[in-house]
Design a protein around this motif. Structure first.
Motif, mmCIF file in Angstrom:
data_model
loop_
_atom_site.group_PDB
_atom_site.id
_atom_site.type_symbol
_atom_site.label_atom_id
_atom_site.label_comp_id
_atom_site.label_asym_id
_atom_site.label_seq_id
_atom_site.Cartn_x
_atom_site.Cartn_y
_atom_site.Cartn_z
ATOM 1 N N LYS A 547 0.824 -1.212 0.000
ATOM 2 C CA LYS A 547 0.000 0.000 0.000
ATOM 3 C C LYS A 547 0.853 1.254 0.000
ATOM 4 C CE LYS A 547 -3.885 2.150 2.431
ATOM 5 N NZ LYS A 547 -4.829 2.035 3.571
ATOM 6 N N LYS A 552 -1.203 -0.352 -7.474
ATOM 7 C CA LYS A 552 -2.577 -0.736 -7.187
ATOM 8 C C LYS A 552 -2.833 -2.193 -7.556
ATOM 9 C CE LYS A 552 -7.330 0.470 -8.435
ATOM 10 N NZ LYS A 552 -8.178 1.355 -9.270
ATOM 11 N N LEU A 555 -1.199 -4.569 -5.021
ATOM 12 C CA LEU A 555 -1.925 -4.566 -3.761
ATOM 13 C C LEU A 555 -3.205 -5.396 -3.869
ATOM 14 C CD1 LEU A 555 -2.379 -3.552 -0.885
ATOM 15 C CD2 LEU A 555 -3.372 -1.465 -1.844
ATOM 16 N N GLU A 556 -3.957 -5.211 -4.943
ATOM 17 C CA GLU A 556 -5.191 -5.993 -5.098
ATOM 18 C C GLU A 556 -4.882 -7.479 -5.231
ATOM 19 O OE1 GLU A 556 -7.236 -4.339 -8.391
ATOM 20 O OE2 GLU A 556 -7.887 -2.532 -7.317
ATOM 21 N N MET A 575 -9.969 -4.498 4.336
ATOM 22 C CA MET A 575 -8.971 -3.760 3.556
ATOM 23 C C MET A 575 -9.192 -3.946 2.058
ATOM 24 S SD MET A 575 -5.495 -4.430 5.795
ATOM 25 C CE MET A 575 -4.475 -3.439 4.725
ATOM 26 N N LYS A 578 -12.203 -1.853 1.096
ATOM 27 C CA LYS A 578 -11.912 -0.426 1.135
ATOM 28 C C LYS A 578 -11.083 -0.005 -0.066
ATOM 29 C CE LYS A 578 -10.071 3.165 4.166
ATOM 30 N NZ LYS A 578 -9.441 3.465 5.477
ATOM 31 N N GLU A 579 -10.107 -0.811 -0.459
ATOM 32 C CA GLU A 579 -9.293 -0.466 -1.624
ATOM 33 C C GLU A 579 -10.141 -0.432 -2.897
ATOM 34 O OE1 GLU A 579 -6.232 0.605 -1.664
ATOM 35 O OE2 GLU A 579 -6.161 0.449 0.525
ATOM 36 N N LYS A 580 -11.084 -1.381 -3.027
ATOM 37 C CA LYS A 580 -11.983 -1.361 -4.183
ATOM 38 C C LYS A 580 -12.858 -0.112 -4.167
ATOM 39 C CE LYS A 580 -11.273 -5.337 -6.381
ATOM 40 N NZ LYS A 580 -10.981 -5.437 -7.825
ATOM 41 N N GLY A 583 -10.934 2.973 -4.975
ATOM 42 C CA GLY A 583 -10.620 2.976 -6.388
ATOM 43 C C GLY A 583 -11.810 3.232 -7.280
#
Length: 905
Positions: A547, A552, A555-556, A575, A578-580, A583
């Motif tokens: 992160k 990106k 990380l995914e 997590m 939240k990243e999705k 984004g």
């Protein structure tokens, strides 16, 4: 008329008469005042004495003891014999006199030294400089004294004899006038002198003309190169200060050092360091000529010492240095330092190359000379030829082999490295160069690295695990990531016991992150995850690394793998969702949360995360439905509280009260639900029910500080100040050492206008909570303006640099217009407690007034990363129903706008 003689002449003076007393003559005494003198010798005595003197003169007896020198004993006891005892006594007396003289000499020198130090060390006197020479005069014999030539009078010997024929003849005025007329144009243009109208002599104008002519001549002399002065009137005294004045002690030390070094070079003239030391001593004393003479003698005495030749080069000019080096290489042909010094003295490239070729002819096995020769070549082909010859002559040099491999093609480089491994089998640098070569040409290096590590591990010069990690970091810095990862995989487990694997690897990864070797840390985490795929802490560290320093996509991909191996780790699901969401992929976030529900059906965090996702994306109906299901499947206190808050945000007050009633029946110890219910009742204007609500809540939650404060404020708002004080006193009894309760008590008195009572309560509060930054910050504002700076110093000491106190200090500097200091203290407050939203808000308000757009943007970015949640003003804005779902940057701006307009109260 008058008698011829005075009547007092010949008569005795009256009693007490003093001659001349009336004229002031009283300062002398006559013989009559002191009586008669002693009678002198009579005539008979004088005649007798003359007769005796005449008789002694005839007999030759001139040794009258009255005329004897008391220090000369030749006339005393001259008839007694001079024995050994007398000689010994004279010697003893002489030694005593010498000893006393030495003691007095030491005292005199000590007094002179003290006097010199007292005068400020202005430099030795002439007497001190010649003291040793004067002492040396005691050794001069009488013959040497007599042989000194007579001093003649040479004064005026070189003086030019006065020429009696040179006479001074004054110049006539007419000539001066004619000369002035010839210079009229120049003088008029420069100084404005006018041409005289007639031929009448004007002495004033003649004098002025003489001055102007003299000025013109001086100007021409100043403008010409020969007459230009070299004295800087401004820097003259400064230049005088740069002159070194050596004290008497320094001069004495130099003389002692000279004597010592002369003894060294005299007793052992083949000792080169002695000559070098003597030359450097003279250089330090400012006698560069003597230093060069010493070093020249040293070169002749020690021709095989390269240090003395190099010292001679340093002390001489460039031209002389070249001659010296030419002599040096004749004496020491194998000295690499001398050859390299000769190369440095050359200015042209061709000359440098020529010297290097001659050096390599004499010293063909010097790596330094070969490297210098290769660096001089600009053509890669010439450099390759030189390196090919170099590795033949110096096959043990790893640097030369690697340099040659880098200049060759891929196939030739492989052959060169294979030859190098045969010559130097213990070198890991050659192996790593081979790894990088393979990676640069798109080859797989894992097998090659594993074989190399296995071979090198069997040798005595094998690297340790930490050294291999350092080599991996170097490969990463050079851009060979695959080689770095292969080295980590092959060496990370060397020499570690199985129970210590995880902790050791985590420490190695943290060290690599500190060194900014992120790919190395990534490789360590990847190997650890292959070994411990079910360790949630390892997944967390790896995800945080990606992160912060990854892409990106990486990380995914890592998050997707993590939930596969750890499906019950709720934070991994959250997590990933939240990243999705951040984004912009809301459907992807929903899909992750749906999968999380299946893996963790009763997880409170996953339910609330799903509700937050739907609520902030405007799907209120879906959020309510999720909350209803959550209350059924994940029946927790926080779920019921969030349900009531969401209903209140939607404006469904009755439904919110109904949810709160049901929730309080299940969880009466939830102070937040009691507070929400009381606030709703206060907003409706039903103070009595709100009072009853707070009373029930305090019975169920007596340790809730916020609940006590809300109950007290309700009574204060109703005008029941005594009841409000009583509630806070009871709260302090049940919750001792609580700064928030003390602060509320102080502020109640301030709002009531009772300043003295507020100060008394603050004094008790600081005794009860001596390290509370919240109380110390408020105590500073209670002081008069002139005493606040002294109070803030005590606050910083007692509160251990609390963020509240740091913000207060920044505001004080702000009020005094000390902008930079205020900014520094605001930054300190951010670092001390990034969760305190009030600190960010005050700093933002400061930058709005004194900063620029770049500073404000940077501040907003740091605030978003910190995500503050606490603070009196921050929470008041963030929990306002009008600001629901607003991002952090908007809350920051709104909080800064809600702060008091004045910097200090």
């Amino acid at each position: 008329m008058f008698a011829a003689t005075k009547d007092f002449m010949g008569k005795p003076a009256p009693p007490g008469y003093i001659a001349g007393l009336g004229r002031g003559a009283t300062g002398f005494t006559t013989r009559s005042d002191i009586g008669p003198a002693r009678e002198g010798p009579s005539e008979a005595d004088i005649a007798r004495m003359q007769h005796q003197a005449h008789r002694k003169k005839e007999e030759g007896d001139d040794d009258d003891e009255r005329f004897q020198d008391p220090d000369n004993e030749t006339g005393l006891f001259n008839t007694a014999p001079y024995e050994a005892d007398d000689e010994e006594a004279d010697r003893i007396y002489d030694s005593i006199d010498t000893r006393i003289e030495e003691r007095r000499k030491a005292k005199r020198e000590q007094r002179a030294k003290e006097r010199e130090e007292a005068e400020g060390g202005e430099g030795p006197s002439i007497k001190d400089q010649f003291a040793d020479l004067k002492r040396g005069l005691s050794a001069v014999t009488s013959d040497q004294w007599e042989s000194l030539p007579e001093v003649g009078n040479i004064a005026g010997k070189n003086k030019k004899k006065e020429n009696r024929r040179d006479f001074f003849t004054p110049v006539p005025d007419s000539l001066l006038t004619r000369g002035r007329e010839e210079l009229t144009n120049t003088l008029d243009a420069k100084n404005g002198l006018s041409t005289p109208a007639g031929t009448m002599t004007n002495f004033r104008e003649i004098g002025e003309a003489n001055k102007q002519v003299l000025g013109l001549r001086l100007d021409r002399m100043a403008d010409s190169a020969s007459g230009q002065t070299t004295i800087d009137p401004k820097g003259y005294l400064t230049d005088l200060n740069s002159v070194t004045h050596k004290s008497a002690a320094e001069i004495g030390d130099l003389k002692k050092a000279r004597l010592l070094l002369r003894s060294v070079i005299t007793t052992n003239p083949k000792h080169a360091p002695g000559w070098i030391a003597a030359a450097r001593l003279e250089e330090h004393a400012g006698k560069i000529g003597d230093a060069r003479q010493f070093i020249e003698k040293g070169c002749s005495e020690c021709p095989k010492s390269e240090d003395i030749w190099l010292e001679a080069v340093r002390l001489n000019t460039v031209e002389n240095a070249k001659k010296i080096l030419s002599n040096a290489v004749r004496e020491i042909r194998q000295s690499v330092k001398i050859w390299l010094k000769a190369v440095d003295l050359e200015t042209e490239t061709d000359a440098k190359k020529t010297v290097l070729r001659r050096a390599l002819e004499n010293v063909p096995n010097s790596v330094r000379l070969w490297k210098a020769a290769v660096e001089m070549e600009e053509d890669p082909n010439n450099a390759r030829i030189l390196l090919a010859r170099a590795v033949e002559l110096v096959p043990q040099s790893v640097e030369l082999w690697i340099a040659l491999a880098r200049l060759e093609t891929y196939e030739n480089a492989k052959k060169v490295l294979n030859r190098a491994r045969g010559k130097v089998p213990t070198s890991h640098e050659i192996w790593i160069t081979a790894f990088c070569l393979e990676e640069a040409n798109g080859k797989d290096v894992d097998t090659l690295v594993a074989n190399a590590v296995r071979r090198l591990s069997m040798m005595e010069s094998a690297l340790t695990r930490d050294q291999w990690i350092e080599e991996a970091e170097k490969c990463e810095k050079n851009g060979f990531i695959k080689t770095c990862q292969a080295l980590i995989r092959a060496t990370i487990g060397m020499g570690i016991e199985e129970p210590d694997l995880k902790s050791t690897w985590m420490e190695d990864a943290e060290s690599a992150i500190v060194h900014q070797s992120y790919d190395t840390a990534r490789a360590i985490y990847a190997h650890a995850l292959r070994t411990f795929p079910a360790k949630k802490s390892v997944w967390r560290r790896a995800i945080l690394l990606e992160k912060a320093h990854g892409t990106k996509e990486s990380l995914e991909e890592l998050l997707a793998r993590s939930i596969t191996f750890c499906p019950h780790a709720e934070f991994l699901w959250l997590m990933g969702a939240k990243e999705k969401w951040l984004g912009g992929d809301v459907p992807g976030a929903r899909a992750i949360l749906d999968a999380a529900f299946l893996a963790n059906p009763n997880s409170e965090q996953i339910w609330l995360a799903a509700v937050k996702l739907e609520a902030e994306n405007g799907e209120h109906g879906r959020a309510e439905l999720l909350l209803q299901k959550a209350r059924e499947q994940a029946d927790t206190m926080k779920v019921w509280m969030k349900s009531a808050v969401f209903k209140r945000q939607l404006g469904k007050i009755d439904e919110a009260l109904q949810v709160l009633d049901e929730g309080l029946i299940k969880y009466p110890q939830s102070d937040k639900m009691w507070m929400i219910r009381g606030q709703i009742l206060v907003d409706r204007g039903d103070n009595q029910k709100a009072r009853e609500n707070f009373i029930k809540g305090l019975k169920s939650c007596p340790k809730s500080t916020s609940l006590w404060i809300l109950a007290s404020r309700l009574e204060e708002k109703a005008g029941l100040l005594i009841k409000s004080r009583a509630l806070l006193e009871r709260a302090r009894l049940l919750n001792p050492k609580t700064p928030e309760l003390w602060l509320e008590s102080v502020r109640i008195e301030l709002r009531g206008g009772n300043q003295s009572m507020a100060k008394a309560l603050m004094s008790k509060a600081l005794q009860d909570c001596p390290t509370s930054g919240l109380l110390w910050s408020e105590a500073v504002w209670l002081e008069p303006r002139a005493q606040r700076k002294g109070k803030i110093v005590d606050a910083l000491k007692k509160s251990e640099n609390s963020a509240h106190v740091l913000v207060t200090a920044a505001r004080l500097f702000w009020s005094d217009r000390q902008v930079e200091k205020a900014r520094q203290w605001f930054l300190r407050a951010e670092k001390a407690d990034g969760d305190l939203g009030d600190a960010w808000a005050w700093h933002y308000k400061f930058e709005v007034q004194h900063g620029d757009d770049n500073r404000r943007d940077d501040l907003v970015r740091r605030c978003k990363a910190a995500e503050p949640r606490h603070g009196e003003h921050w929470q008041a804005v963030a929990k306002d129903l009008k600001n629901v779902a607003k991002p952090t940057e908007e809350i920051l701006v709104l909080t800064a706008a809600s702060l008091p307009s004045n910097v200090v109260p």
